[in-house]
Design a protein around this motif. Sequence first.
Motif, PDB file in Angstrom:
ATOM      1  N   TYR A   1      -3.418   4.463  -6.938  1.00 38.90           N
ATOM      2  CA  TYR A   1      -4.856   4.750  -6.812  1.00 38.90           C
ATOM      3  C   TYR A   1      -5.289   5.902  -7.704  1.00 38.90           C
ATOM      4  CZ  TYR A   1      -8.970   6.959  -4.682  1.00 38.90           C
ATOM      5  OH  TYR A   1     -10.187   7.560  -4.472  1.00 38.90           O
TER       6      TYR A   1
ATOM      7  N   MET B   1       2.035   5.249   5.616  1.00 36.31           N
ATOM      8  CA  MET B   1       2.989   5.740   4.620  1.00 36.31           C
ATOM      9  C   MET B   1       4.318   6.108   5.270  1.00 36.31           C
ATOM     10  SD  MET B   1       1.568   5.627   1.597  1.00 36.31           S
ATOM     11  CE  MET B   1       2.528   6.765   0.627  1.00 36.31           C
TER      12      MET B   1
ATOM     13  N   SER C   1      -3.688   6.595   7.392  1.00 29.59           N
ATOM     14  CA  SER C   1      -2.999   6.472   6.110  1.00 29.59           C
ATOM     15  C   SER C   1      -1.628   7.118   6.165  1.00 29.59           C
ATOM     16  CB  SER C   1      -3.842   7.110   5.003  1.00 29.59           C
ATOM     17  OG  SER C   1      -3.211   7.004   3.744  1.00 29.59           O
TER      18      SER C   1
ATOM     19  N   PHE D   1      -0.908   3.321  -2.922  1.00 31.55           N
ATOM     20  CA  PHE D   1      -1.330   4.687  -2.610  1.00 31.55           C
ATOM     21  C   PHE D   1      -1.191   5.591  -3.828  1.00 31.55           C
ATOM     22  CE2 PHE D   1      -0.566   9.036  -1.190  1.00 31.55           C
ATOM     23  CZ  PHE D   1      -1.629   9.238  -0.334  1.00 31.55           C
TER      24      PHE D   1
ATOM     25  N   PHE E   1       2.868  10.773   0.675  1.00 34.47           N
ATOM     26  CA  PHE E   1       1.536  11.046   1.219  1.00 34.47           C
ATOM     27  C   PHE E   1       1.181  12.519   1.030  1.00 34.47           C
ATOM     28  CE2 PHE E   1      -1.066  12.556   4.771  1.00 34.47           C
ATOM     29  CZ  PHE E   1      -2.177  11.746   4.636  1.00 34.47           C
TER      30      PHE E   1
ATOM     31  N   TYR F   1       0.838  -1.207   0.000  1.00 37.55           N
ATOM     32  CA  TYR F   1       0.000   0.000   0.000  1.00 37.55           C
ATOM     33  C   TYR F   1       0.870   1.252   0.000  1.00 37.55           C
ATOM     34  CZ  TYR F   1      -2.967   3.724   1.868  1.00 37.55           C
ATOM     35  OH  TYR F   1      -3.609   4.915   2.057  1.00 37.55           O
ATOM     36  N   ALA F   2       1.898   1.262   0.849  1.00 35.60           N
ATOM     37  CA  ALA F   2       2.753   2.435   0.974  1.00 35.60           C
ATOM     38  C   ALA F   2       3.628   2.647  -0.250  1.00 35.60           C
ATOM     39  CB  ALA F   2       3.625   2.312   2.222  1.00 35.60           C
TER      40      ALA F   2
ATOM     41  N   GLY G   1      -9.127   8.610   9.247  1.00 37.35           N
ATOM     42  CA  GLY G   1      -8.683   7.844   8.080  1.00 37.35           C
ATOM     43  C   GLY G   1      -7.402   8.398   7.489  1.00 37.35           C
ATOM     44  N   LEU G   2      -7.326   9.724   7.367  1.00 35.84           N
ATOM     45  CA  LEU G   2      -6.112  10.340   6.839  1.00 35.84           C
ATOM     46  C   LEU G   2      -4.928  10.142   7.780  1.00 35.84           C
ATOM     47  CD1 LEU G   2      -7.081  13.763   5.209  1.00 35.84           C
ATOM     48  CD2 LEU G   2      -6.033  11.786   4.115  1.00 35.84           C
TER      49      LEU G   2
END
Length: 331
Positions: free
Chosen positions: A147, A199, A195, A144, A208, A139-140, A191-192
């Motif tokens: 997306y 990251m 995230s 991310f 990010f 994801y990192a 959520g941020l």
Amino acid sequence: MNLDAMIDERRPEWDRLDALARRKRLTGPETDEFVHLYRSASADLADIKTSVGRTAAGDYVSNILATARLKLTGAPDNVARQIPRFFARQLPAALYRIRWLTLVIAAVFIGIVALVGWWAQQDPAYMAALGDEADLKQYAEEDFVAYYSEHAEGVFAGMVWSNNAWIAAQAIMFGITGIWPVYVIMQNATGLGVSAAVMNWFGHGDDFLLFILPHGLLEMTCIFVAGAAGMRIFWAWIAPGARTRAAALAAEGRALATVVVGLVFALALSGIVEGFVTRQPWPHAVKIGIGAVALGIFLFYMLFFGRRATALGETGDLSEYEAGTPRLVAG
């Protein structure tokens, strides 16, 4: 009844009523005079019809009264005039009224993001609970950034615009609960923050910020505005002042519902930035600069035009002719 004598006596009053009815604005004394003359002419018309039936003089007074009645009861503006007034006065005034609450919500939001991001990284057990390390690393390092380019530009812009517009509309529409706007802000901030923690945990905290800022500057400002509008509606219910709760809610609801329309357009601009700019392999300074310009346009509209509209007496609410004459209260 001597009709000719009545016409000679009353004609100056009828002509004066006709002149006042055709004016765009009346002073306080002129308004009192206007109401008095309207009542007097109505009585004259009743006397004429009762005594002699339909006459040219009666038709003349009837036409004057019809014009005066429109002045009293109001007539809806032409749509071609309503639209410029909405965007030039009503909408910026509604936005301007919640500027300080918007700033407070923005500060709280940023504080929560920073706090959650910092706290999560201090607890390895929590980070492990977020998911498999390999998935978090992917994801990192890949997901991310990917997306922002996994859909066609126009499709992606439309997706994020509709989603964000719906979130903003909910924050305003359900603002009376006092809970939903807080929930929207807390959910997005948490959520941020998580995230950002993921990251940064894998050494990509810079990615990010660099990929969030181009569109996020305007996007999150719109969410802050929506939250402020929702809370303002809630406060109108809690502290209506001299008005009844129903009247306060109606006035604030009408005024701040206009914010929904404004945010739809602002979030469309944010969606264009997210769909067409964020993914580009341009220098990050250029992409963030474009996002800053988009935010600057919105803030200039909100603060400059809003201040000017407020100085003219606008609140964002409908005009009296559109909303109906309010009940006057003392205090």
